[in-house]
Design an enzyme around this catalytic site. Structure first.
Site, PDB file in Angstrom:
ATOM      1  N   LYS A 155       0.854  -1.184   0.000  1.00  0.00           N
ATOM      2  CA  LYS A 155       0.000   0.000   0.000  1.00  0.00           C
ATOM      3  C   LYS A 155       0.892   1.236   0.000  1.00  0.00           C
ATOM      4  O   LYS A 155       1.791   1.366   0.837  1.00  0.00           O
ATOM      5  CB  LYS A 155      -0.869  -0.013   1.256  1.00  0.00           C
TER       6      LYS A 155
HETATM    7  C1  E4P Z   1      -8.394   1.487   3.144  1.00  0.00           C
HETATM    8  O1  E4P Z   1      -7.631   0.683   2.687  1.00  0.00           O
HETATM    9  C2  E4P Z   1      -8.247   2.138   4.457  1.00  0.00           C
HETATM   10  O2  E4P Z   1      -7.573   1.254   5.324  1.00  0.00           O
HETATM   11  C3  E4P Z   1      -9.548   2.450   5.135  1.00  0.00           C
HETATM   12  O3  E4P Z   1     -10.666   2.119   4.353  1.00  0.00           O
HETATM   13  C4  E4P Z   1      -9.608   3.801   5.784  1.00  0.00           C
HETATM   14  O4  E4P Z   1     -10.865   4.000   6.349  1.00  0.00           O
HETATM   15  P1  E4P Z   1     -11.177   5.115   7.456  1.00  0.00           P
HETATM   16  O5  E4P Z   1     -11.396   6.401   6.753  1.00  0.00           O
HETATM   17  O6  E4P Z   1     -12.438   4.631   8.100  1.00  0.00           O
HETATM   18  O7  E4P Z   1     -10.005   5.151   8.387  1.00  0.00           O
END
Ligand code: E4P
Length: 231
Positions: free
Chosen positions: A86
């Site tokens: 990521k």
């Molecule tokens: C995506 O890969 C992220 O980990 C995640 O969806 C972030 O979500 P949040 O805005 O609820 O922290």
């Protein structure tokens, strides 16, 4: 649409995987911190997740410069064959993604909010791009509309020359992961507008299954079946 679970919690991942419909996992530094994760155990923890699910497992690089992201990305990719690196949607992230993609290392470009960011992620070779829905809603913007624009824009182009390199020399087509989803309604909207994947927190995933009418209907069936058994 495929379902990923958005968590670093092993019990949640095990439970979600046991339902039979889980296609992958996404994690991030916040989710790892939330389970009390330690830096020294991070790689081992990602390996444990990779053993629980056959599908892609996103593990985030925390470096901010391209060389650091590339170095971390290569290390993460060695942990298991289903690791996806990521990488944030930044200039350094784009540059690192092109290098990793050319080495056949799949990248999930995260913290994506706009159409230009998503197209640049695709052109840099990202295997996945993750538009964040809920965080747009948090600032009183329309997160689902932004996601829809990104899905439409990516669908306008043949991106087959840009993607992550495969073993057969061809390139993978980018997939859109609807991320930062906060409700079953978000998940439904992501499916209706054609997102390839929804990554969903465990609590929201449960809410995607449960419905008061299902519960009430089941209670009525069970009650009536008792009558049949006693007749
Ligand atoms: C995506 O890969 C992220 O980990 C995640 O969806 C972030 O979500 P949040 O805005 O609820 O922290």
């Amino acid at each position: 649409m495929k379902f990923f679970v958005d968590t670093a919690n092993l019990d949640e991942i095990k439970e979600a995987a046991s339902w039979g419909a889980l296609a992958g996992v996404t994690t991030n530094p916040t989710l790892y911190a939330r389970i009390g994760g330690k830096l020294s155990d991070f790689h081992h923890h990602i390996q444990r997740i990779c053993e629980l699910v056959a599908g892609p497992v996103s593990a985030e690089s925390t470096a901010s410069d391209r060389d650091g992201i590339i170095r971390e990305g290569r290390e993460l990719a060695k942990l298991a064959s289903n690791v996806v690196v990521k990488v944030p949607t930044t200039i350094e992230g784009l540059a690192a993604t092109r290098t990793l993609a050319n080495e056949g290392i799949p990248v999930n470009m995260t913290l994506c909010f706009t159409v230009p960011q998503a197209i640049l992620a695709a052109r840099s070779g990202a295997r996945y791009v993750s538009p964040f829905v809920g965080r747009f809603d948090d600032i009183s913007e329309h997160g689902v509309a932004q996601l829809e624009d990104i899905v439409t824009a990516l669908g306008n182009y043949d991106l087959s020359e840009s993607g992550c390199l495969r073993a057969d020399g061809k390139r993978e087509h980018i997939e859109v992961i609807a991320a930062s989803l906060r409700s079953a309604a978000h998940v439904a909207q992501a499916a209706l507008l054609g997102a390839d994947i929804a990554t969903v927190p465990f609590a929201v995933l449960k809410k995607c299954v449960e419905h008061p009418l299902t519960t009430a209907g089941l209670e009525a069936f069970n009650k009536d079946w008792e009558k049949v058994k006693n007749a």
